[in-house]
Every structure is written in C-alpha cells, then in structure tokens.
Design an enzyme around this catalytic site. Structure first.
Site, PDB file in Angstrom:
ATOM      1  N   LYS A   1      17.587  26.770  12.761  1.00  0.00           N
ATOM      2  CA  LYS A   1      16.796  25.529  12.614  1.00  0.00           C
ATOM      3  C   LYS A   1      16.773  25.232  11.114  1.00  0.00           C
ATOM      4  O   LYS A   1      16.105  25.893  10.340  1.00  0.00           O
ATOM      5  CB  LYS A   1      15.388  25.740  13.155  1.00  0.00           C
ATOM      6  CG  LYS A   1      14.685  24.490  13.656  1.00  0.00           C
ATOM      7  CD  LYS A   1      14.397  23.431  12.618  1.00  0.00           C
ATOM      8  CE  LYS A   1      13.140  23.687  11.820  1.00  0.00           C
ATOM      9  NZ  LYS A   1      13.009  22.796  10.651  1.00  0.00           N
TER      10      LYS A   1
ATOM     11  N   GLU B   1      10.244  36.442   5.519  1.00  0.00           N
ATOM     12  CA  GLU B   1      10.449  36.462   4.066  1.00  0.00           C
ATOM     13  C   GLU B   1       9.698  35.275   3.499  1.00  0.00           C
ATOM     14  O   GLU B   1      10.089  34.122   3.725  1.00  0.00           O
ATOM     15  CB  GLU B   1      11.948  36.330   3.747  1.00  0.00           C
ATOM     16  CG  GLU B   1      12.794  37.471   4.258  1.00  0.00           C
ATOM     17  CD  GLU B   1      12.548  38.772   3.513  1.00  0.00           C
ATOM     18  OE1 GLU B   1      11.917  38.747   2.434  1.00  0.00           O
ATOM     19  OE2 GLU B   1      12.970  39.819   4.011  1.00  0.00           O
TER      20      GLU B   1
ATOM     21  N   CYS C   1      11.483  31.370  -4.518  1.00  0.00           N
ATOM     22  CA  CYS C   1      10.435  32.216  -3.934  1.00  0.00           C
ATOM     23  C   CYS C   1       9.981  33.289  -4.914  1.00  0.00           C
ATOM     24  O   CYS C   1       8.807  33.591  -5.024  1.00  0.00           O
ATOM     25  CB  CYS C   1      10.929  32.846  -2.639  1.00  0.00           C
ATOM     26  SG  CYS C   1      12.477  33.734  -2.825  1.00  0.00           S
TER      27      CYS C   1
ATOM     28  N   GLU D   1       0.951  29.761  -5.143  1.00  0.00           N
ATOM     29  CA  GLU D   1       2.372  29.474  -5.396  1.00  0.00           C
ATOM     30  C   GLU D   1       2.511  27.973  -5.672  1.00  0.00           C
ATOM     31  O   GLU D   1       2.235  27.155  -4.799  1.00  0.00           O
ATOM     32  CB  GLU D   1       3.209  29.861  -4.178  1.00  0.00           C
ATOM     33  CG  GLU D   1       4.696  29.670  -4.418  1.00  0.00           C
ATOM     34  CD  GLU D   1       5.548  30.012  -3.199  1.00  0.00           C
ATOM     35  OE1 GLU D   1       5.165  29.645  -2.069  1.00  0.00           O
ATOM     36  OE2 GLU D   1       6.609  30.642  -3.389  1.00  0.00           O
TER      37      GLU D   1
END
Ligand code: NAD
Length: 477
Positions: free
Chosen positions: A174, A250, A284, A381
């Site tokens: 996806k 992750e 990330c 973040e």
C-alpha cells in the site's frame, strides 16, 4: 497529467470506483499526476490475488537458487530505470534528484542482498533423544501487507519487500497517497518485467484510514510490515492484535547527537547538512537534537549558522541545490507551528524559523538555540529542517537529556575519545548509534527502534526472522 494504475495479479487496473488521487510537485504546487485510489473492493482483489498465489506455492516451492535469480532480475530491472524513475520520484516527493535516483538503486541493492540469502534460511537439528529425530523448518507467513511512508517510498518498499520475497511470502504494497507515482509505474513495471509470478506482488494506492486500515485488518492478511508514524503504528498494532498476527513496525524518532568538548565540530556540521537539513529534515532518524557541551556550544552554533547561509534552496531537480521543500502544505504549516512554539517557549532562532515567501512548500533551514527538554520542539518529531540545540555540562546530564524521549530510533556521539564514545553508546537508548558521523549503517546492518520507535528489525540478516515462522518436526524412530 498522466494517470497511473494499481498493479494487481499482474495487471494494471483502474480502481473499481473510478476514483483517483492527484499528486502535486511540492516545489511548484502543480499537479503532476493521478493514481487509482483503492477502496475496500480493490483491496479485496489484491488480497485475493496474493492469497491465491501463495496457495499455488509458486514462490515458496521455487528452488532457493531460482528465487535468488528472480530477485537479481528484479534488481537489474530497478537499476535500468533508476534515472528515469528517479525523475518522477523527485517531482512527486521534492527531494534531490540524486537521492531520488538512489532510492531505485537502494531498492535494487536490497533485492541483491536478500537474494543472496535465499539458500541460507536454515533450520536446526535438535537433539531430543536417541529415538527421536527433531528439526525445525522456516516457513513464510503467507499474505504479507506492507504499508509505506512517503519520505523514502521506493527504498522502504525495497527494504520490506525484498525480505518478503526472499522468504516466500506473497505481498500487497500500500503506497503512500502523497508519493505513489514512481511505485505505481516504474517499480511495478520492474516487478512485471522480471517475471515475478502473477499475484505474488501487488501494488495499490489508497488513503491510509480507508484502504490502509481495511488492508491491515483483512482476514486473509497473515503478516504486516509497517513503516510510518507512531500514531499510525499504534493503530496497526491494534489491528494486528485483533487478529493475533505479527507486525513489523518501524516508526518515527527524535534522535539526539551528543557533542563532547573534544569533538571535531566540522564533523557535526557535515552531519547536520545531510541528517537534518537534507530531505528537508523528513528523515525518521533525523539528527533533530544536538546536546552540546557548554564549552563548545557557541562555536558550534556559529558554524551551524554559517552552514545554513551556504545552503542553496530550490527544487530537487535544479543544479547545485542543497535544500528542498517539505512534502505538503499541511507539513509546512506543521513545521512552522513547531518553530513558532519553540520561539514562544524561549528558544532563539539563530537561523531560519519560518517558511520561505515563494511558491512551493519551502521552510528555512532552522537552528533553534537555548532549547530545553521541556519544550515541545525537543520532545515531538517535527519532520522538518529544524535543529534544536540543548546545552549540557556533565556527561551523565547529556545522556539523561538524549534519553529523555519516548522515541529511540537513533542517537549519535561526537568525540575523539574511544572511551567516551563506547561509554555513551552503551548508555544511549536507541536502535542505532552513530559515532562521529550520522547514517553510518548499510543494508547489512540491523535497523529499528527502541521504545516507541518500533520493534523488530529491518535490514541485515536479522530482518528475515520477522518474515518467517518456525515449524518444529519430531520423528519417533
Ligand atoms: P503515516 O503514519 O502518516 O503514514 C504511513 C503509511 O500509513 C501511509 O501509507 C498511510 O497511508 C498509511 N496509513 C495511515 N493511516 C493508516 C491506518 N489507520 N491504517 C493503515 N495504514 C494507514 O506516516 P508518513 O507521514 O507517511 O511518514 C512519516 C513517518 O514515517 C515519520 O514519523 C517517520 O519518522 C516515519 N518513518 C519511519 C521509518 C523507519 O524506518 N523507522 C522510515 C521512514 C519513515
């Protein structure tokens, strides 16, 4: 405007509803393409194709050497298109052209690396008793759903898909709704040209809370590989728990580098260029916090400010550009909001701090000095080109600050002392520790998070374990 389709059961298809998702170029805000938007019925088709292919056992029963050959062929096809495909990825994602091309090379490298391991997926022989022969076999889970983020879409597909193929799982990818085009076109074509058995790899795009949510909770999906944000990761884990199936997750990070008094400050500055200002900080494991010893803080801040002044801003396809746009208007507003909140809380924007007054979603490379750990900019973040500087005096204080986060993806140490580097590496709570640089790993090194940055590991031989289940066989003689 070009239209791209889903790749299901070896065919390119429009979505059953006829709906599409339009994609724009973050550097110009112009629409550059559209892709079929999958809903539940399209997901059903893709899962059915993957399930049927798995039940036929074409990939599972393939001689491991032949599976390796197939994977090398995929790698070859990906390398062939990397230049042309990189252009499309650069336009949809906004990143530098070199980096976009490299994603296809990176994906190819994953197929080569894991292709080399197909004949090394060995079980064990276990001594039970004189009259019993006992051994283990490693088997794939079956249908594996891979949900992909937009910041490195092709690399991330390569990372999880190569493991899934090496281990014999059938997959549905996806792709992210913000950057689906290069995957729907060049990646799917490479899979097709390599001769992957029909239905073994299916590539769809759709919105996360629709196609994504339906896919991961589909009764015929046996395994999930997810890369993305912590909030979505938690939803994925709930979906996996509801069906009691395994999920590789992750997730995001808020990684800190500690700068000791003896550090080579130019190494810190070089790391900042790629690790927080590169890809507009949408990484990330971005080096988003620097915990800097008081004695070198002012000198480092001056060097970082000079760095930001030297960086050229523009679209990723323009010559000599260092800094590219963030992915969307939403993301730009989010980054702007974080920078503002930091400044309101007492941080000083010694460089940048606001969006550029130009077309496209460009945010200034920003250095926030005088940040403290209680500020939101130090805790959440940001996923933008914003570097927070936090000062410390004692070693234990630096470790405490670096570890004072819900995340644990990466951490760094800048020092000329091997003792200091080793001591800090042992104390830092993160899945990867970088010393005197950032991103020192490779495909062969395990990658993943501590704490809320996820669990399981991608990359390296370790990752294969997440795509295989163990069967024990005992034979009474
Ligand atoms: P996101 O969580 O918003 O979306 C990731 C993917 O999940 C997309 O394909 C999205 O459509 C899908 N999704 C969203 N809601 C869903 C749901 N309810 N069910 C199923 N799927 C759903 O993340 P993003 O904004 O695309 O990517 C940025 C995030 O990814 C950052 O947090 C970044 O740190 C993280 N990331 C982590 C790694 C890593 O290896 N740890 C690598 C790249 C990115």
């Amino acid at each position: 405007m070009k239209k791209y389709q889903s790749y299901i059961n070896g065919k390119w298809l429009d979505s059953i509803s006829g709906k599409t998702i339009t994609v724009d170029n973050p550097a110009t805000e112009e629409v550059i393409g559209e892709v079929s938007c999958a809903n539940n019925s399209d997901v059903d088709l893709a899962v059915e194709a993957a399930k049927t292919s798995f039940l036929k056992r074409t990939l599972v029963d393939m001689n491991p050497m032949d599976r390796a050959k197939l994977m090398r062929k995929i790698a070859e096809e990906l390398r062939k298109v990397s230049k042309e495909a990189g252009k499309l990825l650069c336009y949809e994602n906004g990143k530098l052209l070199d980096g976009a091309e490299y994603e296809f090379i990176d994906a190819a490298n994953y197929f080569d690396y894991y292709g080399g391991l197909t004949d090394k997926l060995e079980g064990q022989s276990i001594p039970v008793s004189k009259s019993v022969v006992d051994y283990t076999i490693l088997e794939p889970y079956g249908v594996s759903a891979h949900v992909i983020p937009w910041n490195y879409p092709i690399s991330m597909i390569g990372r999880s898909l190569a493991c899934a193929v090496a281990t014999g799982n059938s997959t549905i990818i996806k792709t992210p709704e913000l950057t689906p085009l290069a995957a729907a076109s060049f990646f799917a074509q490479a899979i097709d040209k390599a001769g992957v058995p029909k239905g073994t790899i299916n590539i769809i795009c759709g919105y996360g809370d629709e196609a994504g949510a339906y896919l991961v909770s589909h009764p015929d999906v046996n395994h999930i590989a997810f890369t993305g944000s912590v909030p979505t990761g938690k939803k994925i884990l709930h979906a996996a728990a509801d069906k009691a199936i395994p999920a590789v997750v992750e997730l995001g990070g808020k990684s800190a580098g500690i700068v000791y008094p003896d550090a080579d400050l130019d190494k810190v500055v070089n790391s900042a260029k790629t690790a927080v200002f590169g890809v507009a900080g949408q990484i990330c494991s971005a080096m988003s916090r620097l915990v800097v010893h008081k004695s070198v803080k002012d000198e480092l801040v001056e060097k970082l400010v000079n760095l930001t002044k030297s960086l050229k801003v523009g679209p990723g396809y323009e010559e000599g550009v260092d800094c590219t746009p963030v992915i969307s208007k939403n993301q730009l507003e989010k980054v702007e909001g974080y920078a503002r909140s930091g400044i309101q809380a007492g941080a000083e924007a010694v460089a940048g701090g606001k969006a550029y007054d130009r077309k496209g979603y460009f945010f200034e490379s920003t250095v926030l000095d005088k940040v403290t750990q209680d500020m939101t900019v130090a805790r959440e973040e940001i996923f933008g080109p914003v570097l927070s500087i936090i000062e410390y005096e004692e070693h234990e204080e630096a470790i405490k600050i670096a570890n004072d986060t819900d995340y644990g993806l990466a951490a760094g140490v800048f020092t000329n002392s091997i003792d200091q580097a080793t001591r800090a590496s042992n104390q830092l709570e993160a899945g990867q520790i970088y010393v005197n640089s950032w991103f020192t790993g490779s495909i062969a090194t395990p990658f993943g998070g501590y704490k809320q940055s996820g669990y399981s590991r991608e990359k390296g031989q370790q990752a294969l374990k997440s795509y295989l289940q163990v069967k024990n066989v005992g034979i009474q003689l």
